[in-house]
Motif scaffolding. Structure first.
Motif, PDB file in Angstrom:
ATOM      1  N   UNK A 100       4.680  -5.226  -3.382  1.00 28.77           N
ATOM      2  CA  UNK A 100       5.240  -3.882  -3.238  1.00 28.77           C
ATOM      3  C   UNK A 100       5.767  -3.652  -1.829  1.00 28.77           C
ATOM      4  N   UNK A 101       4.955  -3.991  -0.817  1.00 23.41           N
ATOM      5  CA  UNK A 101       5.365  -3.758   0.566  1.00 23.41           C
ATOM      6  C   UNK A 101       6.489  -4.717   0.962  1.00 23.41           C
ATOM      7  N   UNK A 102       6.480  -5.920   0.393  1.00 28.00           N
ATOM      8  CA  UNK A 102       7.568  -6.864   0.675  1.00 28.00           C
ATOM      9  C   UNK A 102       8.891  -6.339   0.120  1.00 28.00           C
ATOM     10  N   UNK A 103       8.832  -5.805  -1.084  1.00 35.70           N
ATOM     11  CA  UNK A 103      10.059  -5.279  -1.705  1.00 35.70           C
ATOM     12  C   UNK A 103      10.488  -3.944  -1.105  1.00 35.70           C
ATOM     13  N   UNK A 104       9.512  -3.136  -0.703  1.00 34.91           N
ATOM     14  CA  UNK A 104       9.828  -1.813  -0.159  1.00 34.91           C
ATOM     15  C   UNK A 104       9.085  -1.608   1.161  1.00 34.91           C
ATOM     16  N   UNK A 105       9.522  -2.260   2.219  1.00 36.18           N
ATOM     17  CA  UNK A 105       8.792  -2.226   3.496  1.00 36.18           C
ATOM     18  C   UNK A 105       8.639  -0.832   4.085  1.00 36.18           C
ATOM     19  N   UNK A 106       9.503   0.110   3.681  1.00 36.50           N
ATOM     20  CA  UNK A 106       9.389   1.464   4.230  1.00 36.50           C
ATOM     21  C   UNK A 106       8.092   2.148   3.796  1.00 36.50           C
ATOM     22  N   UNK A 107       7.470   1.666   2.717  1.00 38.19           N
ATOM     23  CA  UNK A 107       6.224   2.267   2.242  1.00 38.19           C
ATOM     24  C   UNK A 107       5.035   1.946   3.146  1.00 38.19           C
ATOM     25  N   UNK A 108       5.159   0.928   3.974  1.00 39.70           N
ATOM     26  CA  UNK A 108       4.044   0.521   4.834  1.00 39.70           C
ATOM     27  C   UNK A 108       3.619   1.642   5.772  1.00 39.70           C
ATOM     28  N   UNK A 109       4.536   2.491   6.150  1.00 38.90           N
ATOM     29  CA  UNK A 109       4.230   3.565   7.097  1.00 38.90           C
ATOM     30  C   UNK A 109       3.252   4.587   6.521  1.00 38.90           C
ATOM     31  N   UNK A 110       3.110   4.632   5.209  1.00 36.32           N
ATOM     32  CA  UNK A 110       2.228   5.624   4.588  1.00 36.32           C
ATOM     33  C   UNK A 110       0.755   5.206   4.584  1.00 36.32           C
ATOM     34  N   UNK A 111       0.456   3.942   4.846  1.00 35.92           N
ATOM     35  CA  UNK A 111      -0.923   3.451   4.796  1.00 35.92           C
ATOM     36  C   UNK A 111      -1.647   3.874   6.067  1.00 35.92           C
TER      37      UNK A 111
END
Length: 452
Positions: A100-111
């Motif tokens: 998921x994070x590889x495909x959508x790296x922008x989501x990493x900021x939410x963790x």
């Protein structure tokens, strides 16, 4: 933020976000919410990722794995003991997160909170999968993680990637917990990245150094056992000094498995302006690890407490007690006579000396220093000082020990009755043998290990 007009069922986005925020700890509920519609999934996904827990080391006691035929030594199994004790869904779920994070790296900021057990391979797998090779890349993107609970429980010695982490990881961490056996490169990457002045909580739970050969490869168990230093006075010796540590950093000396004191030394040399909680848990003392690691751990714990004395509010120190240490003699009748003699005449005195030496370090700093905010000190696993005997036959006077206890403003004699039975075995190196090395190279390595 989505505009209300983009929510296909008419609910205002702001209201949904408040609801989803209250469901952060309800992972399954949030996952189901994302199935309602595409817009709900888009809106709820950041809240689902706010607190990521893909771990097995916090599952506590595992009765289904216990061995009733050996109740004394193997009667209790804990989830943080080995990578064998994990649900079969763990690795697939971890790989799904990596994807998921590889495909959508922008989501990493939410963790913001991240709990992860490094086991790497699934059951019956011989090597790492392609997605496993994205682990460090994904970890390096988690730059907003404030609470990190990271465990390393894998028994992998032949996969170089597991030790090829980036030089910087988790730079926003303010609450750090490390569990299991780790290589120093990983620990150093985390500690070098975070702002020590903002670190409020440090927990080292059975954290052990996996050890390393001078070339950086993990040390085999047989070489670690053969060349570890088993002598040393825990009351007077210094342990691993700066000179030896520098040799280890340069690759001129081996690093032996044992309790990992490395984080304490690295952090106490920096500004600890927010440190409020310190928790350290050590496994049962045994004569397998290098004695110097125990001695250094005692020194570094005391020095760390001194360095953070102005802000510490709670201190928790736990020593694991081996099941045989406090068992009744009749419980040992099934053991051979040699084993019973070893326990009574060697193991108990050995544990007494280490426990007593550690306690004296702790009592000295707690009594001598001023702690303006310290309100609670929990010590457990020190029962042996009530009736133990010394192997060295020259520890500080028992009367002096009890006087130290009475003089310490943060404890009373009650802590010497608090049990902490622990079935964990120390990590003593990986079970593999050096192959493909000619005799001259092996002799050279043996010489370096002897001088380490």
């Amino acid at each position: 933020m989505l505009h209300p007009s983009n929510i296909d069922d008419g609910f205002p986005a702001e209201i949904l976000q408040l609801i989803f925020d209250n469901l952060v700890s309800e992972t399954r509920t949030l996952a189901r919410v994302g199935l309602v519609s595409r817009s709900w999934r888009t809106l709820s996904l950041p809240f689902l990722l706010k607190d990521v827990d893909l771990s097995s080391h916090n599952n506590g006691r595992l009765p289904e794995y216990e061995t009733p035929s050996f109740p004394l030594l193997r009667g209790v199994v804990m989830a943080d003991y080995s990578d064998e004790y994990r649900p079969r869904s763990l690795v697939p779920r971890q790989r799904a997160f990596l994807r998921l994070i590889t495909d959508r790296p922008e989501l990493a900021m939410h963790v913001k909170a991240f709990t992860w057990t490094l086991v790497w391979k699934d059951f019956d797998e011989n090597g790492l999968a392609d997605m496993d090779l994205r682990t460090w890349d994904v970890f390096s993107r988690l730059q907003n993680v404030a609470r990190l609970d990271l465990a390393s429980l894998h028994n992998i010695s032949d996969q170089p990637y597991t030790r090829q982490n980036p030089a910087r990881l988790f730079s926003a961490v303010t609450h750090l917990r490390l569990v299991g056996w780790m290589h120093r490169g990983l620990v150093k990457a985390i500690l070098a990245s975070l702002d020590a002045s903002k670190l409020g909580c440090l927990e080292l739970d059975h954290l052990q150094d996996e050890g390393a050969l001078p070339n950086g490869e993990p040390i085999p168990q047989d070489l670690a056992t053969k060349h570890s230093h088993h002598r040393g006075d825990p009351y007077d010796d210094e342990g691993i000094d700066d000179k030896l540590r520098a040799r280890q950093e340069r690759g001129d000396a081996a690093i032996f498995p044992g309790p990992m004191w490395f984080p304490l030394r690295l952090l106490r040399q920096r500004c600890l302006g927010s440190m409020k909680r310190l928790q350290i848990r050590l496994g049962p003392f045994t004569d397998t690890p290098d004695r110097r690691n125990y001695i250094t751990m005692f020194h570094e714990t005391a020095k760390f407490i001194r360095s953070a004395k102005d802000t510490l509010k709670t201190i928790s120190i736990g020593l694991g007690e081996h099941p045989t240490l406090h068992c009744e003699d009749e419980d040992l009748l099934s053991s051979c006579r040699t084993s019973r003699i070893t326990i009574r005449q060697i193991y108990r005195p050995f544990c007494f000396d280490l426990t007593s030496a550690f306690l004296h370090r702790l009592l000295a700093v707690l009594t001598e220093e001023r702690f303006p905010h310290l309100t609670r000190v929990d010590l457990e696993g020190f029962r042996i000082i009530r009736n133990g005997t010394s192997r060295l036959a020259r520890p500080p006077s028992p009367d002096l020990t009890w006087q130290y206890i009475r003089d310490c403003p943060f404890i009373d004699e009650g802590f010497t009755k608090t049990a902490n039975i622990d079935y964990r075995q120390p990590f003593s190196g990986y079970d593999y043998y050096i192959s493909g090395m000619d005799q001259d190279k092996l002799d050279e390595l043996e010489e370096i290990l002897e001088r380490s």
